[in-house]
Design a protein around this motif. Structure first.
Motif, PDB file in Angstrom:
ATOM      1  N   PRO A 108      41.650  50.539  32.576  1.00 41.32           N
ATOM      2  CA  PRO A 108      41.940  49.473  33.545  1.00 41.32           C
ATOM      3  C   PRO A 108      41.700  48.098  32.921  1.00 41.32           C
ATOM      4  CG  PRO A 108      39.948  50.667  34.164  1.00 41.32           C
ATOM      5  CD  PRO A 108      40.522  51.371  32.983  1.00 41.32           C
ATOM      6  N   VAL A 109      42.496  47.147  33.346  1.00 43.25           N
ATOM      7  CA  VAL A 109      42.349  45.769  32.894  1.00 43.25           C
ATOM      8  C   VAL A 109      41.189  45.141  33.667  1.00 43.25           C
ATOM      9  CG1 VAL A 109      43.492  43.530  32.729  1.00 43.25           C
ATOM     10  CG2 VAL A 109      44.809  45.626  32.417  1.00 43.25           C
ATOM     11  N   THR A 110      40.306  44.467  32.952  1.00 36.72           N
ATOM     12  CA  THR A 110      39.174  43.813  33.607  1.00 36.72           C
ATOM     13  C   THR A 110      39.698  42.640  34.422  1.00 36.72           C
ATOM     14  OG1 THR A 110      37.811  44.416  31.724  1.00 36.72           O
ATOM     15  CG2 THR A 110      36.934  42.764  33.223  1.00 36.72           C
ATOM     16  N   LYS A 111      39.279  42.604  35.690  1.00 39.86           N
ATOM     17  CA  LYS A 111      39.749  41.552  36.584  1.00 39.86           C
ATOM     18  C   LYS A 111      38.572  40.716  37.054  1.00 39.86           C
ATOM     19  CE  LYS A 111      43.452  44.485  38.179  1.00 39.86           C
ATOM     20  NZ  LYS A 111      43.795  45.489  39.129  1.00 39.86           N
ATOM     21  N   ALA A 112      38.861  39.498  37.430  1.00 38.94           N
ATOM     22  CA  ALA A 112      37.828  38.612  37.975  1.00 38.94           C
ATOM     23  C   ALA A 112      37.396  39.126  39.343  1.00 38.94           C
ATOM     24  CB  ALA A 112      38.368  37.188  38.081  1.00 38.94           C
ATOM     25  N   ASP A 113      36.242  38.691  39.790  1.00 37.96           N
ATOM     26  CA  ASP A 113      35.690  39.156  41.070  1.00 37.96           C
ATOM     27  C   ASP A 113      36.541  38.759  42.270  1.00 37.96           C
ATOM     28  OD1 ASP A 113      33.581  40.343  39.787  1.00 37.96           O
ATOM     29  OD2 ASP A 113      32.269  38.587  39.966  1.00 37.96           O
ATOM     30  N   ASP A 114      37.273  37.652  42.160  1.00 39.17           N
ATOM     31  CA  ASP A 114      38.048  37.178  43.305  1.00 39.17           C
ATOM     32  C   ASP A 114      39.480  37.716  43.331  1.00 39.17           C
ATOM     33  OD1 ASP A 114      38.876  35.782  41.106  1.00 39.17           O
ATOM     34  OD2 ASP A 114      39.073  33.858  42.145  1.00 39.17           O
ATOM     35  N   VAL A 115      39.811  38.689  42.471  1.00 42.59           N
ATOM     36  CA  VAL A 115      41.155  39.267  42.426  1.00 42.59           C
ATOM     37  C   VAL A 115      41.224  40.461  43.363  1.00 42.59           C
ATOM     38  CG1 VAL A 115      42.839  40.441  40.969  1.00 42.59           C
ATOM     39  CG2 VAL A 115      41.562  38.514  40.064  1.00 42.59           C
ATOM     40  N   GLN A 116      42.262  40.477  44.187  1.00 45.41           N
ATOM     41  CA  GLN A 116      42.481  41.582  45.118  1.00 45.41           C
ATOM     42  C   GLN A 116      43.790  42.267  44.735  1.00 45.41           C
ATOM     43  OE1 GLN A 116      42.437  40.531  49.245  1.00 45.41           O
ATOM     44  NE2 GLN A 116      43.318  42.473  49.881  1.00 45.41           N
ATOM     45  N   THR A 117      43.753  43.555  44.462  1.00 45.49           N
ATOM     46  CA  THR A 117      44.940  44.298  44.059  1.00 45.49           C
ATOM     47  C   THR A 117      45.846  44.529  45.265  1.00 45.49           C
ATOM     48  OG1 THR A 117      43.705  45.404  42.315  1.00 45.49           O
ATOM     49  CG2 THR A 117      45.762  46.428  42.991  1.00 45.49           C
ATOM     50  N   GLU A 118      47.114  44.170  45.123  1.00 49.40           N
ATOM     51  CA  GLU A 118      48.105  44.379  46.180  1.00 49.40           C
ATOM     52  C   GLU A 118      48.880  45.669  45.959  1.00 49.40           C
ATOM     53  OE1 GLU A 118      48.754  42.535  48.902  1.00 49.40           O
ATOM     54  OE2 GLU A 118      47.078  41.210  48.420  1.00 49.40           O
ATOM     55  N   LEU A 119      49.134  45.997  44.704  1.00 46.43           N
ATOM     56  CA  LEU A 119      49.932  47.171  44.376  1.00 46.43           C
ATOM     57  C   LEU A 119      49.504  47.662  43.000  1.00 46.43           C
ATOM     58  CD1 LEU A 119      52.386  48.974  45.095  1.00 46.43           C
ATOM     59  CD2 LEU A 119      53.803  47.305  43.893  1.00 46.43           C
ATOM     60  N   SER A 120      49.297  48.956  42.862  1.00 48.65           N
ATOM     61  CA  SER A 120      48.891  49.530  41.577  1.00 48.65           C
ATOM     62  C   SER A 120      49.658  50.826  41.364  1.00 48.65           C
ATOM     63  CB  SER A 120      47.389  49.783  41.557  1.00 48.65           C
ATOM     64  OG  SER A 120      47.006  50.344  40.328  1.00 48.65           O
ATOM     65  N   GLU A 121      50.721  50.779  40.553  1.00 51.20           N
ATOM     66  CA  GLU A 121      51.553  51.947  40.316  1.00 51.20           C
ATOM     67  C   GLU A 121      51.460  52.458  38.882  1.00 51.20           C
ATOM     68  OE1 GLU A 121      55.072  51.096  43.547  1.00 51.20           O
ATOM     69  OE2 GLU A 121      55.523  50.908  41.429  1.00 51.20           O
ATOM     70  N   ARG A 122      50.955  51.652  37.986  1.00 53.46           N
ATOM     71  CA  ARG A 122      50.863  52.078  36.590  1.00 53.46           C
ATOM     72  C   ARG A 122      49.690  53.034  36.434  1.00 53.46           C
ATOM     73  NH1 ARG A 122      50.510  46.562  33.618  1.00 53.46           N
ATOM     74  NH2 ARG A 122      49.169  47.938  32.463  1.00 53.46           N
ATOM     75  N   PRO A 123      49.953  54.250  35.972  1.00 57.50           N
ATOM     76  CA  PRO A 123      48.875  55.237  35.878  1.00 57.50           C
ATOM     77  C   PRO A 123      47.852  54.864  34.808  1.00 57.50           C
ATOM     78  CG  PRO A 123      50.884  56.105  34.910  1.00 57.50           C
ATOM     79  CD  PRO A 123      51.233  54.787  35.539  1.00 57.50           C
ATOM     80  N   LEU A 124      46.603  55.141  35.115  1.00 51.93           N
ATOM     81  CA  LEU A 124      45.502  54.955  34.174  1.00 51.93           C
ATOM     82  C   LEU A 124      44.973  56.326  33.796  1.00 51.93           C
ATOM     83  CD1 LEU A 124      43.561  52.119  36.020  1.00 51.93           C
ATOM     84  CD2 LEU A 124      45.134  51.862  34.107  1.00 51.93           C
ATOM     85  N   GLY A 125      44.145  56.368  32.797  1.00 55.15           N
ATOM     86  CA  GLY A 125      43.498  57.619  32.423  1.00 55.15           C
ATOM     87  C   GLY A 125      43.942  58.097  31.060  1.00 55.15           C
ATOM     88  N   VAL A 126      43.818  59.399  30.845  1.00 53.88           N
ATOM     89  CA  VAL A 126      44.074  60.017  29.555  1.00 53.88           C
ATOM     90  C   VAL A 126      45.421  60.728  29.575  1.00 53.88           C
ATOM     91  CG1 VAL A 126      43.218  61.698  27.876  1.00 53.88           C
ATOM     92  CG2 VAL A 126      41.612  60.320  29.198  1.00 53.88           C
TER      93      VAL A 126
END
Length: 143
Positions: free
Chosen positions: A72-90
């Motif tokens: 996962p990309v490190t995000k700032a504390d004030d960032v709110q994810t609206e959409l997450s479709e790119r798979p993470l993991g192995v």
């Protein structure tokens, strides 16, 4: 805000949620192409968003294993994810290589999210001409 109109996204998202991201013990598959180019066998793996140091390539006997991890990309504390479709993991792929390939001389390049492996065809597997001799081919040596 982003809106999607893909009618098949719902079942795909449900499947992804049930399966979860790939882990080291249960990795997800990675898409690939394989073809012969001259005297080399070429394999191209899609690994967008994966850093070079998160790719592991191993050959044991004739078993090729390619593993990669999209973190996962490190995000700032004030960032709110609206959409997450790119798979993470192995992600992982294991392939049995033919004896006709020279596994001692595999070359790997990673560019623009594509990992390309080039494996030379072994000399013993390349076509060659056999000379035809005339006569019995025997010679006596006197000493």
């Amino acid at each position: 805000m982003l809106m999607r109109t893909d009618p098949f996204r719902g079942p795909d998202r449900l499947t992804q949620q049930l399966m979860g991201p790939g882990t080291w013990s249960r990795p997800s598959a990675m898409p690939m192409d394989a073809y012969r180019e001259g005297d080399e066998y070429v394999m191209a793996f899609d690994l967008p968003g994966v850093t070079e140091d998160a790719i592991d390539i191993d050959v044991e006997r004739n078993m090729l294993t390619v593993k990669a991890e999209r973190r996962p990309v490190t995000k700032a504390d004030d960032v709110q994810t609206e959409l997450s479709e790119r798979p993470l993991g192995v992600f992982s792929r294991q392939l049995v290589l033919a004896d006709s390939l020279d596994t001692e001389h595999i070359k790997a390049d990673y560019d623009a999210g594509v990992l390309t492996l080039r494996i030379p065809i072994a000399e013993r597997a390349k076509p060659r001409k056999i000379a035809v001799g005339v006569g019995s081919g025997r010679k006596e040596v006197s000493g």
